[in-house]
Design an enzyme around this catalytic site. Sequence first.
Site, PDB file in Angstrom:
ATOM      1  N   ASN A 154     -31.852  48.176  10.509  1.00 30.04           N
ATOM      2  CA  ASN A 154     -33.247  47.990  10.911  1.00 30.04           C
ATOM      3  C   ASN A 154     -33.602  46.594  11.439  1.00 30.04           C
ATOM      4  OD1 ASN A 154     -32.979  47.047   8.283  1.00 30.04           O
ATOM      5  ND2 ASN A 154     -35.085  47.524   7.753  1.00 30.04           N
ATOM      6  N   GLU A 250     -29.733  43.331  -1.479  1.00 31.82           N
ATOM      7  CA  GLU A 250     -31.107  43.357  -0.938  1.00 31.82           C
ATOM      8  C   GLU A 250     -31.368  44.814  -0.565  1.00 31.82           C
ATOM      9  OE1 GLU A 250     -33.387  41.096  -0.659  1.00 31.82           O
ATOM     10  OE2 GLU A 250     -32.422  39.140  -0.581  1.00 31.82           O
ATOM     11  N   CYS A 283     -37.945  47.326   5.055  1.00 33.87           N
ATOM     12  CA  CYS A 283     -37.928  47.497   3.597  1.00 33.87           C
ATOM     13  C   CYS A 283     -39.262  47.095   2.982  1.00 33.87           C
ATOM     14  CB  CYS A 283     -36.779  46.699   3.000  1.00 33.87           C
ATOM     15  SG  CYS A 283     -36.711  45.046   3.664  1.00 33.87           S
TER      16      CYS A 283
HETATM   17  P1  NAP Z   1     -27.370  52.082   4.415  1.00 29.67           P
HETATM   18  O1  NAP Z   1     -27.176  53.470   4.877  1.00 29.67           O
HETATM   19  O2  NAP Z   1     -27.188  51.805   2.964  1.00 29.67           O
HETATM   20  O3  NAP Z   1     -26.361  51.191   5.276  1.00 29.67           O
HETATM   21  C1  NAP Z   1     -26.317  49.803   5.132  1.00 29.67           C
HETATM   22  C2  NAP Z   1     -24.923  49.322   5.474  1.00 29.67           C
HETATM   23  O4  NAP Z   1     -24.011  49.812   4.492  1.00 29.67           O
HETATM   24  C3  NAP Z   1     -24.411  49.843   6.824  1.00 29.67           C
HETATM   25  O5  NAP Z   1     -23.648  48.849   7.431  1.00 29.67           O
HETATM   26  C4  NAP Z   1     -23.524  50.999   6.398  1.00 29.67           C
HETATM   27  O6  NAP Z   1     -22.532  51.321   7.343  1.00 29.67           O
HETATM   28  C5  NAP Z   1     -22.918  50.418   5.140  1.00 29.67           C
HETATM   29  N1  NAP Z   1     -22.296  51.397   4.252  1.00 29.67           N
HETATM   30  C6  NAP Z   1     -22.607  52.698   4.087  1.00 29.67           C
HETATM   31  N2  NAP Z   1     -21.760  53.254   3.174  1.00 29.67           N
HETATM   32  C7  NAP Z   1     -20.917  52.277   2.769  1.00 29.67           C
HETATM   33  C8  NAP Z   1     -19.827  52.209   1.859  1.00 29.67           C
HETATM   34  N3  NAP Z   1     -19.431  53.269   1.158  1.00 29.67           N
HETATM   35  N4  NAP Z   1     -19.177  51.035   1.694  1.00 29.67           N
HETATM   36  C9  NAP Z   1     -19.561  49.955   2.379  1.00 29.67           C
HETATM   37  N5  NAP Z   1     -20.580  49.944   3.277  1.00 29.67           N
HETATM   38  C10 NAP Z   1     -21.267  51.090   3.449  1.00 29.67           C
HETATM   39  O7  NAP Z   1     -28.807  51.516   4.815  1.00 29.67           O
HETATM   40  P2  NAP Z   1     -29.550  51.599   6.237  1.00 29.67           P
HETATM   41  O8  NAP Z   1     -29.993  53.004   6.431  1.00 29.67           O
HETATM   42  O9  NAP Z   1     -28.749  50.942   7.292  1.00 29.67           O
HETATM   43  O10 NAP Z   1     -30.794  50.649   5.953  1.00 29.67           O
HETATM   44  C11 NAP Z   1     -31.945  51.105   5.341  1.00 29.67           C
HETATM   45  C12 NAP Z   1     -32.054  50.642   3.904  1.00 29.67           C
HETATM   46  O11 NAP Z   1     -31.891  49.232   3.841  1.00 29.67           O
HETATM   47  C13 NAP Z   1     -33.435  50.905   3.340  1.00 29.67           C
HETATM   48  O12 NAP Z   1     -33.328  51.337   2.014  1.00 29.67           O
HETATM   49  C14 NAP Z   1     -34.104  49.530   3.399  1.00 29.67           C
HETATM   50  O13 NAP Z   1     -35.167  49.359   2.511  1.00 29.67           O
HETATM   51  C15 NAP Z   1     -32.945  48.654   3.088  1.00 29.67           C
HETATM   52  N6  NAP Z   1     -33.220  47.278   3.550  1.00 29.67           N
HETATM   53  C16 NAP Z   1     -33.442  46.297   2.624  1.00 29.67           C
HETATM   54  C17 NAP Z   1     -33.743  45.006   3.045  1.00 29.67           C
HETATM   55  C18 NAP Z   1     -33.966  43.886   2.073  1.00 29.67           C
HETATM   56  O14 NAP Z   1     -33.881  42.729   2.487  1.00 29.67           O
HETATM   57  N7  NAP Z   1     -34.251  44.146   0.812  1.00 29.67           N
HETATM   58  C19 NAP Z   1     -33.823  44.728   4.401  1.00 29.67           C
HETATM   59  C20 NAP Z   1     -33.599  45.761   5.318  1.00 29.67           C
HETATM   60  C21 NAP Z   1     -33.280  47.029   4.864  1.00 29.67           C
HETATM   61  P3  NAP Z   1     -22.743  52.536   8.393  1.00 29.67           P
HETATM   62  O15 NAP Z   1     -23.906  52.157   9.217  1.00 29.67           O
HETATM   63  O16 NAP Z   1     -21.460  52.531   9.131  1.00 29.67           O
HETATM   64  O17 NAP Z   1     -22.962  53.765   7.562  1.00 29.67           O
END
Ligand code: NAP
Length: 472
Positions: A154, A250, A283
């Site tokens: 995002n 995060e 987020c």
């Molecule tokens: P996500 O599906 O958890 O993916 C995040 C990252 O993790 C991606 O690079 C993804 O790779 C990777 N990943 C997925 N499965 C993995 C595994 N088994 N081992 C290692 N890496 C893995 O999250 P998203 O959909 O991209 O982002 C949305 C989430 O992020 C929301 O919950 C949002 O609130 C949170 N967020 C939090 C913050 C904060 O600062 N607190 C900021 C922004 C977003 P792939 O893309 O290749 O699957």
Amino acid sequence: MATTVTERKAFVAGEWIETGEWIDVSSPYSGEIVGRIAKAGADEARRAIDAAAQAMCEPLPAHQRAEILVKVAAQLGRRHDEVARLISDEAGKPMKAARVEARRAMSTYTFAAVEARKLAGEVVPMDASQAGEGKFAFTLRMPIGVVGAISPFNFPLNLVAHKIAPALAAGCAVVLKPASATPLSALLLAEMEEEAGLPPGWLSVLAGSASEIGDVLVEDERVTAITFTGSGDVGWGLRERAAHKRVSLELGNATPVIVCDDAPDGAATKLAANSFSFAGQSCISVQRIYVLAPAWDSFVTEFVPLVEALRVGDPAEEETDVGPLIDEDARERVLEWIAETTGEVLAGGDTTTEGLLRPTVIANPSSDDKVSCDEVFGPVVTLTKVESLDEAIELANSTRFGLQAGIFTADIRCALRAARELEFGGVTVNEAPTFRADQMPYGGVKASGNTREGPAYAVRELTEERLVVVEL
Ligand code: NAP
């Protein structure tokens, strides 16, 4: 319409390499291909870690690290249009928001450069105890080691910047895995770091199989820290598997805000804008608004037309406020959550002719509805009428999340009470809780995470304190 088509190899150990396999990156708005990247996997991850460990055998002095970071900030400024356009193309982020992200990444690099120059330990007052008499002691801040960084879709530029810039400031080499949907901005940053003079091995950027690359980062003992931004299931799972590493998380939120009956003018405007920027895929996008009963009618009357006036459409256009969700699955999930709610839909709830989800306002849903207790990550906000500040605080605290929350009030006592009683990593007063400046300590409690980002805080996480005691 997206206009850019970018092809990028993987950046491994200071070289741009082909891997034999390519992944297409497509626009979430039009579906057209905007880029093609070399797909990396376990082999490239191992090679990247070898190079990172090797690089750290010859530490870069702080002034050199700071100069590289400053040069990247300058490049982000010079190439602003291209950078913002790339974010918009790959993430479907409206240009308005993409420009803000590109400028914030400059700020992140600039603050990281300051931290690189400031990095120092402290003197320990040894003669404060009898045991310490006759000794002099101080601490050094040592880089923690090779950092594995994993970032979400995002904020494909600035959240990558929050991973790699503080790591370099701390003196750590990084192996970064960006989100598969949005790897292009991360690879552009790698190009900028290389052009800024970063020697080989200090940064590798591997887009590809999350589990393959993630497993190598978890299993390799030379990776001593993992910094992850993304969803809770993945993040907490990594932490469990990497018991001997420092794992900084995060994660998500279901961002609440309280509007008191004495809220200053402008609350509705700020909240309408911050509930729907990047279609709610932040987020800290405002998701749950609790309005004190005396303010309910006037707030709803002001808020709903502001939401309806938001311009939904092509993210490449500068006037667009709300664009697409990242993919069709995300859109269908959010539509299902809207269909399931017991609340009254006051605006939106449907899609445009282009298939974009309209900004949606739901009044008084049940506290068990998914839109009330889970992270929507879409253009949906709930409005709930409450009878007291007690009730509002209780409801705001009622989910498992704890990243940021906010309150609008003219009464300093209510503001300070909220600041103390809202169980969140950050509380905003008379500002939407979507607000973030990049030097802030930013992070969550409860299911939302276990760390703070912002270069000064991330550098602290990525260094170890080493004590030196000298017998005088
Ligand atoms: P996500 O599906 O958890 O993916 C995040 C990252 O993790 C991606 O690079 C993804 O790779 C990777 N990943 C997925 N499965 C993995 C595994 N088994 N081992 C290692 N890496 C893995 O999250 P998203 O959909 O991209 O982002 C949305 C989430 O992020 C929301 O919950 C949002 O609130 C949170 N967020 C939090 C913050 C904060 O600062 N607190 C900021 C922004 C977003 P792939 O893309 O290749 O699957």
